[in-house]
Scaffold this active site. Structure first.
Site, PDB file in Angstrom:
ATOM      1  N   CYS A 121       0.827  -1.210   0.000  1.00 43.55           N
ATOM      2  CA  CYS A 121       0.000   0.000   0.000  1.00 43.55           C
ATOM      3  C   CYS A 121       0.860   1.260   0.000  1.00 43.55           C
ATOM      4  O   CYS A 121       0.455   2.298  -0.539  1.00 43.55           O
ATOM      5  CB  CYS A 121      -0.956  -0.004   1.187  1.00 43.55           C
ATOM      6  SG  CYS A 121      -0.151  -0.095   2.804  1.00 43.55           S
ATOM      7  N   HIS A 457      -1.586   1.422   7.468  1.00 43.84           N
ATOM      8  CA  HIS A 457      -2.045   1.354   6.069  1.00 43.84           C
ATOM      9  C   HIS A 457      -1.919   2.724   5.409  1.00 43.84           C
ATOM     10  O   HIS A 457      -2.270   3.743   5.995  1.00 43.84           O
ATOM     11  CB  HIS A 457      -3.504   0.891   6.044  1.00 43.84           C
ATOM     12  CG  HIS A 457      -4.056   0.714   4.667  1.00 43.84           C
ATOM     13  ND1 HIS A 457      -3.525  -0.175   3.758  1.00 43.84           N
ATOM     14  CD2 HIS A 457      -5.094   1.333   4.034  1.00 43.84           C
ATOM     15  CE1 HIS A 457      -4.222  -0.108   2.628  1.00 43.84           C
ATOM     16  NE2 HIS A 457      -5.163   0.797   2.769  1.00 43.84           N
TER      17      HIS A 457
END
Length: 509
Positions: A121, A457
């Site tokens: 990510c 994230h």
């Protein structure tokens, strides 16, 4: 023996055709081809409902003089041709076909997400934000490897060329396998795995810096164009002044350096930072210790940096991660930690106060011109309001209010759409046309969600048009508004701005 027969072909009747019963059907077809221009392999000749085969025995079939044979076939040049371009309805197109049509016909790019290939990510979000730098994206898509030999920077440039091309034309999420493999090969730190063999989470800023370094070494311009595309787009020229805090008689030292990003420090010796400008100011000045030739010992020096040349794109990193020492009292181990503090950042950022006096003088011209344009725009808006008030008074005189309201609403909507087009054109037009003012507008943000620097994230947020933004959460793409972007300021476990990319605004008539 030869006999005369008739042939009925569609609406044409061919009479008294000589048929040699001692020859085969194929020979007869050749004779018919000379008369009708119907190729032999396209002819179908029938007698009593049966198709005559090329090797059929004519005498045994009972064909006599005056018999009418049926023929089907299309002459050469009269065939139905397959259309050169097959018309397709939008609903029948694949996402890639829709993306290509929109890009070629309207210049519109369908957003495509990137699948997460194991804690990637950080890379997905960084790439999506870099893609908003149109000049960099176009240069990579047009990159040609004309130099012989193996070079890691060329590997990354070629991988980025394919990736950015796919992002423009895929029209749906896909796995950036080639790019990930290239990045892990060129930058081994991104190939690090844990005890279970899973790839570890990495730092988005480190990914950003490494990619720009690779592109910097592969995307070269001519000397007339500036020589270095990445430095031309992102290079921030700083003028540094270092003074001896313990000996004011020592002459100050002046140096220059170029950086590809600036830092916004958040923790200033337990003096919290609340706004981007405050953190940036701290990062551009500070104290350090080094050897003094005049004092012949180590002394404290004060360093202050000013921007001497503005970049086309201003990248700012919020320094949220730091190394936390082990604490036996608190029972915590040493490792990376994250500062969750709420730090606001604006849609339009003014760099004027961070520039050298010489640069400010040139910016003053643009800022004065911008002020005059703003006054003219304000006057036009006031005149427009006067017209609207006059229209409303006419409605009160007995006109059809509903129709008038619809006209006003449609007029306002058209004006807003036109304003968005003009605003986008001003924001993304090539630089060098207008005057610099020191103002920059936000176009992309990389955020980090979570408390752990080694986990969490990353998500990319990219300006699309007007007040609309795209949120790239790996393969998931959604739309958000500017207010939601400015809310990414931190203060908890929610998405927190980590990298901000601003684009320079120029002012022209």
């Amino acid at each position: 023996m030869s006999i005369l027969v008739n042939i009925k072909w569609n609406k044409t009747q061919l009479n008294d055709i000589e048929l040699d019963t001692n020859q085969d059907v194929l020979t007869f077809k050749t004779q018919i081809y000379a008369m009708t221009n119907v190729p032999v392999d396209k002819q179908k000749i029938m007698f009593k409902g049966k198709i005559l085969k090329d090797d059929s025995d004519l005498p045994s079939m009972g064909i006599t003089a005056g018999t009418t044979l049926m023929m089907m076939g299309t002459p050469e040049g009269g065939e139905l041709k397959k259309p050169e371009v097959v018309q397709k309805f939008v609903e029948d197109m694949t996402p890639e076909e829709r993306a290509k049509i929109l890009h070629e016909k309207l210049g519109v790019t369908l957003p495509a997400g990137l699948e997460n290939l194991g804690n990637t990510c950080y890379m997905n979000s960084t790439v999506q934000c870099l893609k908003r730098v149109n000049e960099l994206k176009d240069a990579l898509k047009n990159y040609q490897d004309n130099q012989p030999g193996y070079d890691q920077n060329k590997v990354m440039a070629m991988a980025a060329k394919k990736l950015f091309t796919d992002l423009d034309f895929k029209g749906e999420p896909f796995a950036p396998m080639n790019f990930v493999q290239a990045m892990r090969m060129v930058f081994p730190q991104f190939d690090e795995v844990d005890d279970h063999g899973h790839h570890k989470q990495q730092d988005a800023e480190e990914c950003y810096s490494n990619l720009l370094t690779a592109f910097k070494n592969s995307l070269k311009l001519s000397e007339e164009e500036g020589g270095d595309l990445v430095e031309k787009l992102f290079g921030i020229e700083l003028e540094n002044t270092v003074t001896n805090s313990e000996n004011k008689d020592e002459p100050p030292q002046h140096t220059k350096e170029t950086q590809l990003r600036l830092s916004c420090h958040i923790d200033n010796n337990n003096n919290p930072i609340n706004h981007l400008a405050e953190g940036l100011k701290i990062s551009l000045c500070g104290d350090m210790e080094k050897f003094s030739d005049t004092l012949q010992r180590n002394a404290v020096y004060h360093k202050e940096s000013k921007i001497n040349k503005l970049p086309s794109y201003l990248t700012i990193q919020f320094v949220r991660f730091y190394w936390k020492k082990e604490s036996t009292l608190q029972g915590t181990k040493a490792g990376k930690a994250k500062i969750l503090r709420n730090v606001t950042f604006p849609k339009v950022f003014d760099l004027y106060d961070f520039c050298t006096d010489e640069l400010r003088k040139s910016l003053d011209l643009g800022r004065e011109f911008e002020r005059k344009l703003r006054e003219e725009e304000d006057n036009r808006r006031l005149q427009g309001k006067d017209v609207e008030m006059a229209d409303e008074s006419k409605q009160d005189d007995g006109k059809d209010k509903e129709e008038e309201k619809k006209l006003v609403i449609n007029k306002k909507k058209a004006q807003q759409e036109e304003e968005i087009k003009v605003s986008d054109a001003m924001l993304y037009r090539p630089h060098g046309i207008g005057l610099d003012t020191g103002h920059y507008q936000l176009i992309a943000v990389v955020t980090h969600k979570g408390r752990s620097a080694d986990g969490g994230h990353y998500v990319g947020w990219v300006h699309q048009s007007g007040d609309d933004w795209l949120q790239y959460d790996d393969d998931l793409v959604s739309t958000v508004k500017t207010d939601e972007i400015l809310a990414l300021r931190g203060g908890g476990d929610w998405h927190t701005a980590y990298l901000c990319i601003y684009r320079k605004l120029e002012v022209t008539k």
